[in-house]
Design a protein around this motif. Structure first.
Motif, PDB file in Angstrom:
ATOM      1  N   LEU A 168     -11.967 -11.557 -38.235  1.00 34.62           N
ATOM      2  CA  LEU A 168     -12.155 -12.147 -36.915  1.00 34.62           C
ATOM      3  C   LEU A 168     -11.301 -13.393 -36.761  1.00 34.62           C
ATOM      4  CD1 LEU A 168     -13.618 -12.371 -34.172  1.00 34.62           C
ATOM      5  CD2 LEU A 168     -15.439 -13.636 -35.388  1.00 34.62           C
ATOM      6  N   ALA A 169     -11.295 -14.250 -37.752  1.00 30.33           N
ATOM      7  CA  ALA A 169     -10.496 -15.470 -37.686  1.00 30.33           C
ATOM      8  C   ALA A 169      -9.009 -15.155 -37.543  1.00 30.33           C
ATOM      9  CB  ALA A 169     -10.748 -16.337 -38.927  1.00 30.33           C
ATOM     10  N   ALA A 170      -8.541 -14.189 -38.300  1.00 33.57           N
ATOM     11  CA  ALA A 170      -7.130 -13.788 -38.195  1.00 33.57           C
ATOM     12  C   ALA A 170      -6.845 -13.230 -36.815  1.00 33.57           C
ATOM     13  CB  ALA A 170      -6.790 -12.760 -39.283  1.00 33.57           C
ATOM     14  N   TYR A 171      -7.742 -12.409 -36.292  1.00 36.06           N
ATOM     15  CA  TYR A 171      -7.556 -11.841 -34.958  1.00 36.06           C
ATOM     16  C   TYR A 171      -7.560 -12.932 -33.894  1.00 36.06           C
ATOM     17  CZ  TYR A 171      -7.386  -8.209 -31.442  1.00 36.06           C
ATOM     18  OH  TYR A 171      -6.969  -7.402 -30.414  1.00 36.06           O
ATOM     19  N   ALA A 172      -8.267 -14.032 -34.169  1.00 38.42           N
ATOM     20  CA  ALA A 172      -8.277 -15.176 -33.244  1.00 38.42           C
ATOM     21  C   ALA A 172      -7.047 -16.053 -33.425  1.00 38.42           C
ATOM     22  CB  ALA A 172      -9.550 -16.004 -33.466  1.00 38.42           C
TER      23      ALA A 172
END
Length: 176
Positions: A168-172
């Protein structure tokens, strides 16, 4: 869209996990840097605490007031729990159609929970990974991988074997 009760439950879980992590913040932690390059832990914590107020205001049909200033340095988790409970109760009372999405609100909280865990040198292994998985799906549905706003950068890839919060953090757009 009709109110999504499963999304409301995911938001509640995201708020609870963020509050639990805020309980671990010490006065010495407040000046630590975070993955949000312009924010230290204090500013990130206050942003997390402000989010339920902003979301309640929006859910009530008023402008969000993004620029409100919060400045807490103690009882951070308790403050988020109190505000989060107000938000969740309002979602439970909401019937009919709304343009708002509790999943989007959970995205905001879950991404910043990863930011806070990272700033505190903690892993996200103990967090409910299904919250991050649902948030990732919601983020993709609402924003897609290419972004032009300030809040989230273009999506990046997470290393193979990463947990759902790291994905999720990478996608953000976070460096993971």
């Amino acid at each position: 869209m009709p109110v999504d009760q499963v999304g409301t439950l995911a938001l509640q879980r995201a708020l609870t996990q963020a509050a639990d992590l805020l309980d671990a913040v010490t006065p010495e932690d407040l000046s630590r840097p975070t993955p949000c390059s312009e924010w230290d832990v204090r500013r990130l914590a206050n942003h997390l605490i402000a989010q339920p107020r902003v979301f309640v205001t929006m859910l009530q049909g008023a402008p969000p007031g993004w620029n409100g200033h919060e400045d807490y340095d103690t009882a951070l988790g308790d403050e988020l729990r109190s505000r989060g409970n107000t938000l969740i109760n309002l979602w439970r009372e909401t019937t009919g159609e709304t343009m708002l999405d509790p999943d989007w609100q959970a995205v905001e909280i879950a991404v910043h929970t990863w930011d806070l865990a990272r700033a505190l040198g903690r892993t996200t292994d103990g967090l409910d990974q299904s919250v991050a998985q649902r948030a990732l799906v919601a983020m993709d549905r609402i924003l897609g991988p290419t972004r032009k706003g300030r809040a989230f950068a273009d999506a990046r890839s997470a290393p193979a074997g990463s947990d759902a919060y790291t994905h999720l953090a990478a996608y953000a757009g976070r460096e993971v």
